[in-house]
Design a protein around this motif. Structure first.
Motif, PDB file in Angstrom:
ATOM      1  N   ALA A 236      51.021   6.522 183.424  1.00  0.00           N
ATOM      2  CA  ALA A 236      49.976   7.538 183.215  1.00  0.00           C
ATOM      3  C   ALA A 236      48.680   6.883 182.748  1.00  0.00           C
ATOM      4  CB  ALA A 236      50.455   8.561 182.193  1.00  0.00           C
ATOM      5  N   ASP A 237      48.831   5.937 181.850  1.00  0.00           N
ATOM      6  CA  ASP A 237      47.663   5.235 181.327  1.00  0.00           C
ATOM      7  C   ASP A 237      46.940   4.500 182.459  1.00  0.00           C
ATOM      8  OD1 ASP A 237      46.212   4.577 179.059  1.00  0.00           O
ATOM      9  OD2 ASP A 237      47.027   2.539 179.097  1.00  0.00           O
ATOM     10  N   ALA A 238      47.711   3.831 183.303  1.00  0.00           N
ATOM     11  CA  ALA A 238      47.117   3.094 184.433  1.00  0.00           C
ATOM     12  C   ALA A 238      46.444   4.063 185.412  1.00  0.00           C
ATOM     13  CB  ALA A 238      48.184   2.267 185.141  1.00  0.00           C
ATOM     14  N   ALA A 239      46.933   5.302 185.443  1.00  0.00           N
ATOM     15  CA  ALA A 239      46.381   6.301 186.373  1.00  0.00           C
ATOM     16  C   ALA A 239      45.202   7.060 185.761  1.00  0.00           C
ATOM     17  CB  ALA A 239      47.480   7.290 186.770  1.00  0.00           C
ATOM     18  N   GLY A 240      44.859   6.730 184.531  1.00  0.00           N
ATOM     19  CA  GLY A 240      43.732   7.397 183.883  1.00  0.00           C
ATOM     20  C   GLY A 240      44.078   8.791 183.386  1.00  0.00           C
ATOM     21  N   VAL A 241      45.364   9.061 183.164  1.00  0.00           N
ATOM     22  CA  VAL A 241      45.776  10.388 182.670  1.00  0.00           C
ATOM     23  C   VAL A 241      45.595  10.396 181.153  1.00  0.00           C
ATOM     24  CG1 VAL A 241      47.748  11.955 182.402  1.00  0.00           C
ATOM     25  CG2 VAL A 241      47.413  10.707 184.558  1.00  0.00           C
TER      26      VAL A 241
END
Ligand SMILES: NC(=O)c1ccc[n+]([C@@H]2O[C@H](COP(=O)([O-])OP(=O)(O)OC[C@H]3O[C@@H](n4cnc5c(N)ncnc54)[C@H](OP(=O)(O)O)[C@@H]3O)[C@@H](O)[C@H]2O)c1
Length: 341
Positions: A236-241
Motif C-alpha cells: 500500500a505504501d509503495a502504491a501511495g495509499v
C-alpha cells in the motif's frame, strides 16, 4: 553450458533465461511462442511440450547439459518428460512448489527435509507425485535430476497479496487505492517470505551443472520474513495509499464462504512458514536476495501504472470480496450485540 528451458517466457523463467544468457550459457527456449518476451541471444523451439510426438520431433537428437522444466504439473507429464530427455541431458531440473511441504505445518521452520504432504491442494499433491516419479527415475535408471521448489515468487506482473485475483493482480492495487477494505486471512500476523524473481534466478542458475546437485531438492526464497499485515502495508505504501483498510477474517470463515480459496489459503498462504535457505546458500555461495519487498512491489506497481491496458479488474472477485466482508461484518455486529458491546 547448453541449456534448454521448457517455458522461458513466464513470470519466473524469463529472468532465469536472462541471467543464464548473461552468464554465457547457450540457451534455447521451448514454448508455444504465444507470449512476447523472446530473448535476444537465445534460440527458440516452438512446440507444445505436452504433445509427445511434436515435442520429440522438435527435440530431435539434441543433447543439453541442463534442461530446466517450468511447466510439468502431473505425474503423466513427468513420465513423458523422462521419456523425452532420457539420455539427452546431464541435469533435468524440475520446478516443483514449496506448497508441497506439509500442511498443516508442524514446524514453523521449513527445510528441504520437511515432509511433503498437502491434503488441501491438488496442485501441490500433483507436484509431489511428479517429484516421486522423478526420484524413482533417479533410483532405477540414474536419471540426472534436481528439484527446485519456489515459494511465492513475483516479478513486475504480480502484486503479491494473500487475497488476490491471480492473473488480474491490478484488482487488489486498484481496490486499496479506492479506499476499499482489503481482506487479510487470520489476524494478519502469520509469516511469509515473498521472493523477487531476479533473486530466485541467482540461486536457480547457480545450480546449473552443479556437481553435487544431482538427486537434491532445494527451495530458493528471500530471508525477508514478513507478516501479512506488513506485506499489505508495504504494498500500500509503495502504491501511495494513505489510509489502508485491512479486514482480518479467519481463514476458516473465508473458505466456508468462498471454498475456491481453500487450496491457496489453508493449503498455502494462510500457513505461517519461514523457509530455511541454508541449503541453497551452501550449494550456491553467491546466492543472496537483494530485492526487498518495498522495492519489488514498487517495480510491479510502476509496471501496471505505465500502461492502462495492463490494468484489468476482476469484477467477480471484487463482488465476492465485498459480499464476504459484508457477511463478516454483519456477523461481528450481531456477536457484539449478543455480548453487549
Ligand atoms: N510463481 C510462483 O510463485 C510459483 C511458486 C511455486 C511454483 N511455481 C512453479 O513455477 C512454474 C511456472 O513458472 P513461470 O512462472 O516462469 O511460468 P508461467 O508464467 O506460467 O509461463 C509458462 C511458460 O511456459 C510456456 N508454456 C506454457 N504451456 C506450454 C506448453 N504446453 N508447451 C510449451 N510451452 C508452454 C509459456 O509460453 P507459451 O504460452 O508461449 O507456450 C511460458 O513460457 C510452474 O511449474 C509453477 O508450478 C511458481
Amino acid at each position: 553450458m547448453k541449456v534448454l528451458f521448457i517455458g522461458g517466457t513466464g513470470n519466473i523463467s524469463t529472468v532465469c533465461v536472462e541471467l543464464a544468457v548473461a552468464r554465457g550459457h547457450e540457451v534455447t527456449l521451448l514454448n508455444r511462442g504465444k507470449r512476447s518476451g523472446f530473448m535476444p541471444g537465445t534460440k527458440q523451439i516452438v512446440a507444445d511440450i505436452n504433445d509427445p510426438n511434436a515435442a520429440a520431433a522438435a527435440i530431435g537428437n539434441q543433447h543439453w547439459d541442463v534442461v530446466a522444466d517450468f511447466i510439468t504439473f502431473t505425474p503423466e507429464q513427468m513420465e513423458q518428460r523422462i521419456n523425452l530427455f532420457r539420455g539427452r541431458t546431464g541435469q533435468f531440473i524440475f520446478i516443483s512448489s514449496a506448497s508441497a511441504y506439509k500442511r498443516p505445518v508442524t514446524d514453523y521452520l521449513v527445510t528441504e527435509s520437511t515432509p511433503l504432504a498437502n491434503p488441501y491442494w491438488d496442485y501441490s499433491r500433483n507436484k509431489i507425485a511428479c517429484e516421486e516419479r522423478l526420484l524413482r527415475a533417479l533410483r532405477e535408471e540414474s536419471f540426472p535430476m534436481t528439484i527446485v521448489r519456489p515459494s511465492w515468487t513475483y516479478g513486475p506482473t504480480v502484486i503479491p497479496l494473500a487475497v488476490t485475483s491471480f492473473g488480474k493482480y491490478f484488482t487488489g492495487l486498484d481496490r486499496m487505492r479506492r479506499g476499499k477494505p482489503m481482506i487479510v486471512p487470520g489476524d494478519g500476523s502469520s509469516l511469509w517470505a515473498m521472493t523477487h524473481n531476479t533473486d530466485f534466478a541467482k540461486g536457480f542458475v547457480g545450480l546449473f551443472g552443479h556437481p553435487h546437485a544431482n538427486g537434491q531438492a532445494f527451495h530458493i526464497t528471500s530471508d525477508e520474513v514478513l507478516s501479512w499485515d506488513q506485506i499489505y502495508r508495504i504494498v500500500a505504501d509503495a502504491a501511495g495509499v494513505r489510509e489502508l483498510k485491512l479486514v482480518h477474517i479467519a481463514t476458516d470463515f473465508i473458505t466456508a464462504c468462498l471454498p475456491d480459496m481453500l487450496p491457496g489459503l489453508t493449503g498455502d498462504k494462510a500457513c505461517s512458514v519461514v523457509m530455511d535457505n541454508s541449503k541453497i546458500k551452501r550449494f550456491v555461495p553467491d546466492f543472496v536476495c537483494t530485492t526487498k519487498l518495498r522495492e519489488g512491489a514498487a517495480k510491479s506497481i510502476a509496471w501496471y501504472d505505465a500502461d492502462p491496458a495492463r490494468q484489468i479488474i476482476d469484477h467477480d472477485a471484487n463482488a465476492a470480496w465485498d459480499k464476504l466482508i459484508a457477511a463478516y461484518e454483519r456477523g461481528l455486529d450481531s456477536a457484539r450485540k449478543e455480548f453487549g458491546r
